[in-house]
Design a protein around this motif. Structure first.
Motif, PDB file in Angstrom:
ATOM      1  N   TYR A   1      25.657  69.863  69.625  1.00 33.49           N
ATOM      2  CA  TYR A   1      25.244  70.826  70.569  1.00 33.49           C
ATOM      3  C   TYR A   1      24.022  70.742  71.357  1.00 33.49           C
ATOM      4  O   TYR A   1      23.408  71.174  72.032  1.00 33.49           O
ATOM      5  CB  TYR A   1      25.276  72.284  70.000  1.00 33.49           C
ATOM      6  N   GLY A   2      23.332  69.511  71.014  1.00 31.26           N
ATOM      7  CA  GLY A   2      22.118  69.198  71.579  1.00 31.26           C
ATOM      8  C   GLY A   2      21.063  69.843  70.578  1.00 31.26           C
ATOM      9  O   GLY A   2      20.953  70.795  70.275  1.00 31.26           O
ATOM     10  N   TYR A   3      20.124  68.666  70.090  1.00 25.96           N
ATOM     11  CA  TYR A   3      19.089  69.302  69.161  1.00 25.96           C
ATOM     12  C   TYR A   3      17.927  70.014  69.815  1.00 25.96           C
ATOM     13  O   TYR A   3      17.406  69.607  71.011  1.00 25.96           O
ATOM     14  CB  TYR A   3      18.440  67.969  68.600  1.00 25.96           C
ATOM     15  N   ILE A   4      17.406  70.922  69.292  1.00 20.89           N
ATOM     16  CA  ILE A   4      16.321  71.626  69.822  1.00 20.89           C
ATOM     17  C   ILE A   4      14.908  71.106  68.973  1.00 20.89           C
ATOM     18  O   ILE A   4      13.975  70.849  69.406  1.00 20.89           O
ATOM     19  CB  ILE A   4      16.334  73.218  69.572  1.00 20.89           C
ATOM     20  N   ILE A   5      15.489  71.014  67.578  1.00 18.62           N
ATOM     21  CA  ILE A   5      14.252  70.357  66.843  1.00 18.62           C
ATOM     22  C   ILE A   5      14.944  69.300  65.836  1.00 18.62           C
ATOM     23  O   ILE A   5      16.166  69.597  65.246  1.00 18.62           O
ATOM     24  CB  ILE A   5      13.854  71.539  65.909  1.00 18.62           C
ATOM     25  N   ASN A   6      14.487  68.265  65.909  1.00 19.12           N
ATOM     26  CA  ASN A   6      15.525  67.144  65.158  1.00 19.12           C
ATOM     27  C   ASN A   6      14.019  66.567  64.139  1.00 19.12           C
ATOM     28  O   ASN A   6      12.889  66.513  64.677  1.00 19.12           O
ATOM     29  CB  ASN A   6      15.798  66.263  65.882  1.00 19.12           C
ATOM     30  N   GLU A   7      14.453  65.839  63.207  1.00 17.72           N
ATOM     31  CA  GLU A   7      13.721  65.014  62.257  1.00 17.72           C
ATOM     32  C   GLU A   7      14.392  63.701  62.171  1.00 17.72           C
ATOM     33  O   GLU A   7      14.719  63.137  60.784  1.00 17.72           O
ATOM     34  CB  GLU A   7      13.504  65.834  61.038  1.00 17.72           C
ATOM     35  N   ALA A   8      14.428  62.866  63.031  1.00 19.70           N
ATOM     36  CA  ALA A   8      15.246  61.640  63.195  1.00 19.70           C
ATOM     37  C   ALA A   8      14.682  60.577  62.075  1.00 19.70           C
ATOM     38  O   ALA A   8      15.255  59.490  61.739  1.00 19.70           O
ATOM     39  CB  ALA A   8      15.273  61.189  64.609  1.00 19.70           C
ATOM     40  N   LYS A   9      13.360  60.573  61.701  1.00 20.70           N
ATOM     41  CA  LYS A   9      12.745  59.521  61.021  1.00 20.70           C
ATOM     42  C   LYS A   9      12.576  59.924  59.538  1.00 20.70           C
ATOM     43  O   LYS A   9      11.996  59.148  58.631  1.00 20.70           O
ATOM     44  CB  LYS A   9      11.305  59.477  61.534  1.00 20.70           C
ATOM     45  N   LYS A  10      13.344  61.001  59.193  1.00 22.08           N
ATOM     46  CA  LYS A  10      13.335  61.517  57.695  1.00 22.08           C
ATOM     47  C   LYS A  10      13.492  60.276  56.540  1.00 22.08           C
ATOM     48  O   LYS A  10      13.067  60.488  55.700  1.00 22.08           O
ATOM     49  CB  LYS A  10      14.125  62.685  57.626  1.00 22.08           C
ATOM     50  N   CYS A  11      14.625  59.570  57.195  1.00 20.48           N
ATOM     51  CA  CYS A  11      14.958  58.556  56.173  1.00 20.48           C
ATOM     52  C   CYS A  11      14.737  57.249  56.666  1.00 20.48           C
ATOM     53  O   CYS A  11      15.092  56.108  56.195  1.00 20.48           O
ATOM     54  CB  CYS A  11      16.630  58.634  56.118  1.00 20.48           C
ATOM     55  N   GLN A  12      13.744  57.053  57.455  1.00 22.19           N
ATOM     56  CA  GLN A  12      13.440  55.897  58.084  1.00 22.19           C
ATOM     57  C   GLN A  12      12.614  54.820  56.915  1.00 22.19           C
ATOM     58  O   GLN A  12      12.820  53.570  56.747  1.00 22.19           O
ATOM     59  CB  GLN A  12      12.641  55.633  59.239  1.00 22.19           C
ATOM     60  N   LYS A  13      11.890  55.505  56.116  1.00 18.74           N
ATOM     61  CA  LYS A  13      10.720  54.791  55.078  1.00 18.74           C
ATOM     62  C   LYS A  13      11.696  54.259  54.101  1.00 18.74           C
ATOM     63  O   LYS A  13      11.566  53.076  53.585  1.00 18.74           O
ATOM     64  CB  LYS A  13       9.785  55.550  54.782  1.00 18.74           C
ATOM     65  N   SER A  14      12.468  55.127  53.456  1.00 17.10           N
ATOM     66  CA  SER A  14      13.392  54.745  52.361  1.00 17.10           C
ATOM     67  C   SER A  14      14.564  55.641  52.576  1.00 17.10           C
ATOM     68  O   SER A  14      14.667  56.774  52.912  1.00 17.10           O
ATOM     69  CB  SER A  14      12.488  54.858  51.164  1.00 17.10           C
ATOM     70  N   THR A  15      15.660  55.156  51.616  1.00 16.91           N
ATOM     71  CA  THR A  15      16.804  55.816  51.522  1.00 16.91           C
ATOM     72  C   THR A  15      16.788  56.888  50.488  1.00 16.91           C
ATOM     73  O   THR A  15      16.474  56.660  49.297  1.00 16.91           O
ATOM     74  CB  THR A  15      18.088  54.993  51.182  1.00 16.91           C
ATOM     75  N   PRO A  16      16.956  58.170  50.687  1.00 24.77           N
ATOM     76  CA  PRO A  16      17.177  59.241  49.413  1.00 24.77           C
ATOM     77  C   PRO A  16      18.131  59.073  48.552  1.00 24.77           C
ATOM     78  O   PRO A  16      19.088  58.971  48.959  1.00 24.77           O
ATOM     79  CB  PRO A  16      16.883  60.453  50.390  1.00 24.77           C
ATOM     80  N   PHE A  17      17.912  59.607  47.362  1.00 23.71           N
ATOM     81  CA  PHE A  17      18.891  59.647  46.488  1.00 23.71           C
ATOM     82  C   PHE A  17      19.431  60.854  46.844  1.00 23.71           C
ATOM     83  O   PHE A  17      20.834  61.131  46.828  1.00 23.71           O
ATOM     84  CB  PHE A  17      18.319  59.825  45.012  1.00 23.71           C
ATOM     85  N   LEU A  18      18.993  62.098  47.098  1.00 21.24           N
ATOM     86  CA  LEU A  18      19.443  63.347  47.266  1.00 21.24           C
ATOM     87  C   LEU A  18      18.964  63.977  48.599  1.00 21.24           C
ATOM     88  O   LEU A  18      17.911  64.074  48.749  1.00 21.24           O
ATOM     89  CB  LEU A  18      19.273  64.298  46.212  1.00 21.24           C
TER      90      LEU A  18
END
Length: 388
Positions: free
Chosen positions: A115-132
C-alpha cells in the motif's frame, strides 16, 4: 380561476377530465427518460467518486477515506472501474455483494504488492544479517505497548553475538484517538523500529498488516534466518525462543513454521462472532492446519514464498487462517513446537520457572509486561535450565 388556469396551461380543445390519462402517460414517459439519462451518465455521481474512484481491495472492499465520508450508504456497494475502451474517462458502474467494508486512505488491488510506505526502515539489515526478526503487530495509538516491548523482550541487544531486529507493524490510525502522523514519525526518528503503510489499522486488515511484514522481509531482509510474528499484548521469552527452540549453533532450517498448532478447526458461521467466516469467502468445511496469530515462528525463506503465493489467493480477514491457506497451497505443513506448552493463546499463570520454559503468554498490559519481565530476569537462574 380553475378555468383560467386550464386555458393558459393547455391548448384549446384540451379536455382535462377526459384526457387526464394522456397527461399522466406524458409525465411517466418524461420521468422514465430522465431516469435513463441519470443512470447512464456517470456525471451525476459526486465529483470525487468519478475522479478518485472506489477501489475493490482483496475480499474486503475499501473506499478511499476522503470519498467515503460523504458517500450515502446506498452508494457504498458500488465498485467503480475504469473503462479501458472509453477515452472520456467515464467509469463503468457495477453492483457487487460486499462481505465487509474497510475504509483505506489509498486504493490497492488484489495483486498490488503493498500500500505504499509512510515510514520505512530499509537499511535495518544492510550491515549484517539478523538471526531473528521480530514482527510485532501493534496499533498506532499503543505507544506504551511499544515502549514496554523495547525495554523487555523486543530489546535488540539482549544476547551477545545474536543479532535481533525488532519491527513494529502499523497502519493508519482508524480509531480517531488523536495519534497523529507526526507523533509516529517522531517516535520512528528516535527508535528506527517502525514500519507503517497507507491502510487503516483495523482488525479486518490484520492480513494486510502481516503481508506487509512478509513483503518487507522479501525486499529488505531476505537472508534473515528466522522470523517471529506476534502481537503487542504478548509476553515473549526471547531467550527460550532462541536457545531452546531455534538453536543458533546449528544451521537454520528451511520451510519451517511453528507456533500454537491448530488442526481440524471448522469455519465459524455465526454472524455475531468475531471470527465469523462466511460460506462465500471460505466454502470449505475445515481450515488447513495453521498456527495462532498470537505468535508463530518461521524460517526466513518462507517470507518470500508466502508473500508471492498470496498474490494468487483471495484475502481472508482472519490473518492466521489465511497464512495457513497460503502454506497449504505451497505444500508446506506447519509443525507443532517441541513442547505443547511452548506457545500459549491464553495467559499462563506466572511462575519464574514456568515462564523460563515457555515462548509466549497472552494478554499482558504494558505495566504487567515490565513487571514480570524484570522479575524473570532476576530469578531465572534459580530454575534449572540447560542451553544446548
Amino acid at each position: 380561476m380553475s378555468s383560467w388556469r386550464r386555458r393558459h396551461c393547455f391548448p384549446l380543445g384540451w379536455n382535462w377530465h377526459t384526457n387526464r390519462f394522456l397527461f399522466h402517460c406524458f409525465v411517466l414517459l418524461f420521468l422514465l427518460f430522465f431516469m435513463f439519462l441519470l443512470f447512464n451518465n456517470n456525471r451525476w455521481l459526486p465529483r470525487q467518486i468519478i475522479y478518485r474512484g472506489i477501489v475493490e481491495v482483496d475480499n474486503t472492499y475499501s473506499f478511499q477515506s476522503k470519498v467515503s465520508e460523504s458517500i450515502p450508504k446506498v452508494f457504498q456497494k458500488l465498485v467503480v472501474s475504469r473503462s479501458k475502451n472509453n477515452q472520456s474517462n467515464h467509469r463503468k458502474v457495477q453492483y457487487r455483494r460486499l462481505p465487509t467494508v474497510e475504509i483505506t486512505s489509498n486504493g490497492a488491488s488484489q495483486n498490488t504488492p503493498h500500500y505504499g510506505y509512510i515510514i520505512n526502515e530499509a537499511k535495518k539489515c544492510q550491515k549484517s544479517t539478523p538471526f531473528l526478526l521480530l514482527l510485532i503487530s501493534v496499533e498506532p495509538q499503543q505507544l506504551n505497548a511499544r515502549e514496554a516491548i523495547r525495554q523487555t523482550w523486543g530489546k535488540e541487544d539482549l544476547f551477545p553475538g545474536i543479532q535481533i531486529v525488532t519491527l513494529f507493524l502499523l497502519g493508519r490510525d482508524a480509531k480517531g484517538t488523536g495519534t497523529t502522523d507526526q507523533t509516529i514519525i517522531n517516535e520512528s526518528s528516535q527508535y528506527h523500529d517502525i514500519i507503517q503503510q497507507n491502510y487503516l489499522d483495523t482488525y479486518n486488515n490484520l492480513t494486510v498488516k502481516t503481508l506487509m511484514g512478509m513483503h518487507w522481509i522479501t525486499t529488505f531482509c531476505p537472508k534473515v534466518a528466522y522470523v517471529m510474528k506476534t502481537d503487542s499484548d504478548m509476553f515473549v521469552n526471547t531467550e527460550h525462543l532462541i536457545y531452546g527452540l531455534l538453536k543458533p549453533e546449528i544451521a537454520p532450517q528451511t520451510n519451517y513454521f511453528t507456533g500454537y498448532f491448530m488442526k481440524g478447526y471448522a469455519p465459524n458461521r455465526n454472524k455475531k462472532s468475531k471470527w465469523y467466516m462466511s460460506q462465500e469467502l471460505y466454502p470449505g468445511d475445515l481450515y488447513p492446519p495453521f498456527c495462532s496469530g498470537t505468535g508463530y515462528v518461521f524460517s526466513g525463506d518462507l517470507a518470500e514464498k508466502i508473500y508471492k503465493v498470496s498474490l494468487s489467493i483471495p484475502r481472508l480477514h482472519l490473518e492466521d487462517v489465511y497464512i495457513g491457506v497460503c502454506l497449504a497451497k505451497l505444500g508446506i505443513k506447519p509443525v507443532p513446537p517441541p513442547k505443547e506448552s511452548d506457545f500459549n493463546i491464553w495467559r499462563v499463570y506466572y511462575s519464574d520457572c514456568v515462564y523460563n520454559q515457555i515462548v509466549t503468554s497472552h494478554q499482558f498490559q504494558p505495566t504487567e509486561l515490565l513487571k514480570y519481565w524484570n522479575q524473570l530476569q532476576q530469578n531465572k537462574h534459580a530454575c534449572s535450565k540447560t542451553h544446548k
